[in-house]
Design an enzyme around this catalytic site. Structure first.
Site, PDB file in Angstrom:
ATOM      1  N   ASP A 580       0.757  -1.317   0.037  1.00 38.15           N
ATOM      2  CA  ASP A 580      -0.035   0.004  -0.173  1.00 38.15           C
ATOM      3  C   ASP A 580       0.889   1.238  -0.038  1.00 38.15           C
ATOM      4  O   ASP A 580       0.368   2.474   0.031  1.00 38.15           O
ATOM      5  CB  ASP A 580      -0.942  -0.059   1.170  1.00 38.15           C
ATOM      6  CG  ASP A 580      -0.071   0.057   2.428  1.00 38.15           C
ATOM      7  OD1 ASP A 580       0.201   0.900   3.159  1.00 38.15           O
ATOM      8  OD2 ASP A 580       0.296  -1.126   2.922  1.00 38.15           O
ATOM      9  N   GLU A 613      -2.795  -8.958   3.030  1.00 37.14           N
ATOM     10  CA  GLU A 613      -3.592  -7.650   2.992  1.00 37.14           C
ATOM     11  C   GLU A 613      -3.559  -7.135   1.391  1.00 37.14           C
ATOM     12  O   GLU A 613      -2.395  -7.231   0.851  1.00 37.14           O
ATOM     13  CB  GLU A 613      -2.544  -6.923   3.887  1.00 37.14           C
ATOM     14  CG  GLU A 613      -2.639  -7.180   5.162  1.00 37.14           C
ATOM     15  CD  GLU A 613      -2.049  -6.068   6.280  1.00 37.14           C
ATOM     16  OE1 GLU A 613      -2.533  -5.476   6.925  1.00 37.14           O
ATOM     17  OE2 GLU A 613      -0.841  -5.991   5.879  1.00 37.14           O
ATOM     18  N   GLU A 635      -5.996  -6.465   5.945  1.00 40.07           N
ATOM     19  CA  GLU A 635      -6.691  -5.211   5.398  1.00 40.07           C
ATOM     20  C   GLU A 635      -7.115  -5.222   3.988  1.00 40.07           C
ATOM     21  O   GLU A 635      -6.412  -5.852   3.251  1.00 40.07           O
ATOM     22  CB  GLU A 635      -5.729  -3.962   5.660  1.00 40.07           C
ATOM     23  CG  GLU A 635      -5.352  -3.748   6.982  1.00 40.07           C
ATOM     24  CD  GLU A 635      -4.425  -2.449   6.935  1.00 40.07           C
ATOM     25  OE1 GLU A 635      -3.883  -1.919   6.039  1.00 40.07           O
ATOM     26  OE2 GLU A 635      -4.190  -1.841   8.169  1.00 40.07           O
ATOM     27  N   TYR A 638      -6.231  -0.460  -0.135  1.00 40.88           N
ATOM     28  CA  TYR A 638      -6.789   0.975   0.266  1.00 40.88           C
ATOM     29  C   TYR A 638      -7.216   1.847  -1.144  1.00 40.88           C
ATOM     30  O   TYR A 638      -7.895   2.643  -1.059  1.00 40.88           O
ATOM     31  CB  TYR A 638      -5.171   1.541   0.708  1.00 40.88           C
ATOM     32  CG  TYR A 638      -4.699   1.208   1.941  1.00 40.88           C
ATOM     33  CD1 TYR A 638      -5.499   0.073   2.932  1.00 40.88           C
ATOM     34  CD2 TYR A 638      -3.738   1.824   2.436  1.00 40.88           C
ATOM     35  CE1 TYR A 638      -4.899   0.163   4.046  1.00 40.88           C
ATOM     36  CE2 TYR A 638      -2.995   1.678   3.790  1.00 40.88           C
ATOM     37  CZ  TYR A 638      -3.769   0.735   4.499  1.00 40.88           C
ATOM     38  OH  TYR A 638      -3.264   0.325   5.786  1.00 40.88           O
TER      39      TYR A 638
END
Length: 737
Positions: A580, A613, A635, A638
């Protein structure tokens, strides 16, 4: 997709070899027929007092053979030494897999074929069962004495793990050595490459400290650099302060932590941020192993997030896991902390097979598996998930120096239903392998050399460095060890698969990072080919501190990071990460592209500490039966630019963890999934976990979080659980679906 059905292995015929000169229980060849014809009962191992047994009472070709507590009524422990030299149970013959004659050849059951020499055995005067094809002995692996330890062939040495008594309970077992070994050729001064520093107690404290400081100062902010380091302490006592930066491993070279003592600290801080935030959420890629620490002032600190394992450590005091700012997930195993662990700001953490004085602190998801002294299960208030024992686990292999000064690699034994450390009562159980049995990979080496070494029967010790590989590393031999130092990194070129592991027993891959290349690879690591179906329950392949990165350092691309087709694989801490953030031009929705982090097609696969993630579709897909996950941290990506770019058909977004509709049995404990859609906060993900609604599918102790209220997850599992968003940022759910 459904799990692949198990498939029957085909084996070629071979011609029989004469039995001339074989002695059975003191009889010459002329006496073999009558001796075997009259021989039936249990075969009891001298070292363990346990019986030769066919796993799961199976009568299938390829069934595993192991030792197990003796039971007089179990047919899988009844053996006939037949007059043709075969050793039979339930109509199948004891056989060496793949016609192997090499040390370590796997023993299993197979349909009896009279002309097959690997099915012919003789019981000699010393109580050893000698295989006709190889002249090698039936051997209990790693001199193990635990239920479930597998059998192999090995050069005959007269040791207790090669002696058997037919029926009658056997001779009294002797105590096996605590560190059974493959002697090999002693290696006392190996060339471990330019990025390894080995410290000796005879060196001055200032010399050691200067080297520690030099490496740390270079690595303190070097998050996406090419440098890799291992700082190794030979057994002894040192006064030192080891501040551990990026891509640095600090480790003791003793067999147990107490053999290498640091008076000082072995620590990670989060004080490198210019804004003084003490933010540890990017303290990745570093490791501490195999040290006893008498910490300055009675307390040490390991303020980290992902890919920062803390293994085989003994902290003779307290330990803090953060230092004021945020921290986001970590791993501890085979470790003893005499005092208190304070998790502080840790959003999530897993501790496995350890012993602690006490624990304080909690945020969203703390998991304890097989931890003596762990807090009671209390999810969600506080969010502790506590499981008393690890059902099946093997600790990570490691480099050490023996009492004669020779370098060896120790492979800890498989443990079942275990708690606490491997070294609580002295030396751990397992196999010690001479470094002479390893090909030492150094910076500048290539995949062709690695493959040639593997084909010649060598293991790999990969020293710190970044290795650009233009062909797949193929691990095909059972029990092969691939051990990286200093987070050694493989970068595939031209879209190749970086590593393939065959569908064989007992491969161990540890301490390596797979960093995707700029040409898309379909897979970074594949364990077992498509359609794998061999049962490896008695000797599974295991992955320890195996990490994956898509982007960040370079604009990497890979469709799937880790693909597991083999059965019974153990995942022992892995971070599978689509970056990210990173170097300029290496991160973006259309730059570091990656569909899926982990796909599991094999049955009976177990993961401890699974971090996945930011992938762009399903982050974890589980198609195999009987999967188990202990701790999951996720996660969502993003960077979806808009909702249209992040749709699964008509569904908004993709679940973080998908169990296939065809799966009937799957278990998971302690799972967290978080949303932070910072490119477009209006993006919505329909759910974190998507699973079939069946009695055998159970998820326990789940949490979803909208980080800072940026992004929405509408449900926790399927259509259950409150949404997280700007107005409600955390949802807990104790069970589902």
């Amino acid at each position: 997709m459904p799990a692949s059905p198990r498939r029957r292995r085909l084996r070629p015929k071979i011609f029989a070899v004469g039995l001339s000169g074989v002695v059975v229980a003191g009889l010459s060849l002329a006496g073999i027929t009558s001796a075997f014809a009259a021989s039936a009962g249990s075969l009891v191992g001298a070292a363990s007092g346990k019986c030769l047994d066919v796993a799961n009472n199976s009568t299938a070709d390829g069934a595993a053979v192991h030792i197990w507590t003796c039971y007089s009524t179990v047919p899988s422990q009844t053996w006939t030494l037949a007059d043709n030299g075969t050793v039979q149970s339930q109509g199948k013959c004891l056989d060496v897999a793949n016609n192997s004659t090499a040390d370590g050849g796997t023993v299993h059951m197979w349909s009896c074929v009279d002309a097959v020499a690997t099915q012919k055995w003789s019981l000699n005067a010393g109580g050893a069962l000698v295989n006709q094809a190889s002249g090698k002995c039936l051997d209990v692996r790693e001199r193990g004495t635990a239920d479930g330890t597998r059998l192999q062939i090995w050069a005959c040495g007269g040791t207790d793990n090669q002696r058997w008594t037919l029926t009658g309970g056997g001779t009294p077992p002797t105590t096996p050595p605590t560190t059974p070994s493959n002697p090999g050729t002693p290696v006392t001064n190996p060339d471990l490459g330019p990025n390894v520093s080995v410290f000796d107690p005879s060196m001055s404290a200032s010399t050691i400290q200067n080297r520690l400081n030099t490496v740390f100062n270079q690595q303190v902010t070097n998050q996406f650099g090419q440098q890799r380091f291992a700082l190794l302490f030979k057994p002894g006592t040192y006064s030192a302060d080891a501040n551990v930066g990026f891509f640095t491993q600090v480790a003791g070279l003793g067999l147990t932590p107490g053999q290498t003592v640091i008076n000082g600290r072995v620590h990670v801080e989060a004080d490198w941020w210019p804004d003084g935030s003490q933010n540890a959420t990017q303290n990745f890629w570093r490791a501490a192993e195999g040290l006893a620490v008498n910490p300055t002032g009675g307390a040490d600190r390991w303020s980290v997030s992902q890919a920062a394992p803390y293994r085989r450590m003994h902290v003779r005091g307290n330990l803090a896991l953060s230092d004021g700012g945020w921290s986001s997930g970590g791993w501890m195993s085979d470790t003893k902390v005499d005092g208190q662990i304070n998790s502080g700001s840790q959003q999530q953490w897993i501790t496995r097979n350890s012993q602690i004085g006490s624990w304080t602190g909690s945020n969203w998801n703390q998991v304890f598996v097989g931890v003596q002294g762990a807090p009671a299960n209390s999810f969600p208030s506080p969010p502790y998930t506590t499981i008393g024992q690890a059902p099946v686990v093997r600790e990570k292999p490691y480099l050490y120096v023996d009492s004669a000064g020779a370098y060896r690699v120790f492979v800890p034994a498989l443990r079942r239903n275990s708690a606490g450390t491997t070294w609580a009562n002295g030396n751990p159980a397992g196999e010690s392998i001479s470094l002479s049995d390893f090909y030492i990979v150094r910076p500048g080496d290539n995949a062709a050399n690695m493959n040639a070494a593997l084909a010649a029967g060598k293991n790999l010790l990969v020293t710190p460095g970044v290795y650009n590989i233009n062909q797949t590393i193929n691990v095909t031999r059972p029990n092969t060890v691939v051990l990286g130092l200093g987070l050694a990194t493989f970068v595939p070129q031209n879209g190749v698969v970086a590593m393939r592991v065959a569908d064989v027993d007992g491969v161990k891959v540890a301490g390596v990072l797979f960093d995707a290349g700029t040409t898309n690879s379909p897979v970074l690591m594949e364990v077992g080919p498509n359609g794998s179906a061999t049962d490896h329950a008695a000797n599974p392949t295991s992955l320890h501190d195996v990490f994956f990165r898509i982007g960040g350092a370079i604009a990497g691309k890979a469709t799937t990071s880790l693909l597991i087709n083999s059965d019974d694989v153990i995942g022992d801490h892995t971070w599978i990460w689509r970056a990210d953030h990173g170097n300029g031009g290496t991160v973006g929705w259309n730059i570091n592209t990656a569909d899926n982090g982990l796909t599991v097609n094999g049955d009976d696969v177990t993961f401890y500490g699974l971090f996945v993630e930011h992938y762009q579709k399903y982050q974890t897909i589980w198609n195999g039966e009987n999967g188990r996950t202990y701790f999951y941290q996720n996660e969502m990506p993003y960077d979806p630019p808009n909702q249209a770019a992040y749709m699964n058909g008509s569904t908004q977004g993709w679940a973080a963890y998908k169990v296939a509709d065809s799966v009937n049995n799957h278990q998971a404990w302690g799972l967290g999934s978080y949303a932070y859609f910072n490119v477009n906060p209006s993006v919505v993900n329909a759910r974190a976990f998507e699973v079939p609604v069946k009695p055998g599918v159970q998820f326990r102790n789940m949490v979803t979080v909208s980080l800072g209220g940026t992004g929405t997850i509408s449900r926790v599992i399927n259509n259950t659980g409150a949404a997280v968003n700007t107005g409600h940022q955390v949802t807990y759910l104790t069970s589902g679906p």
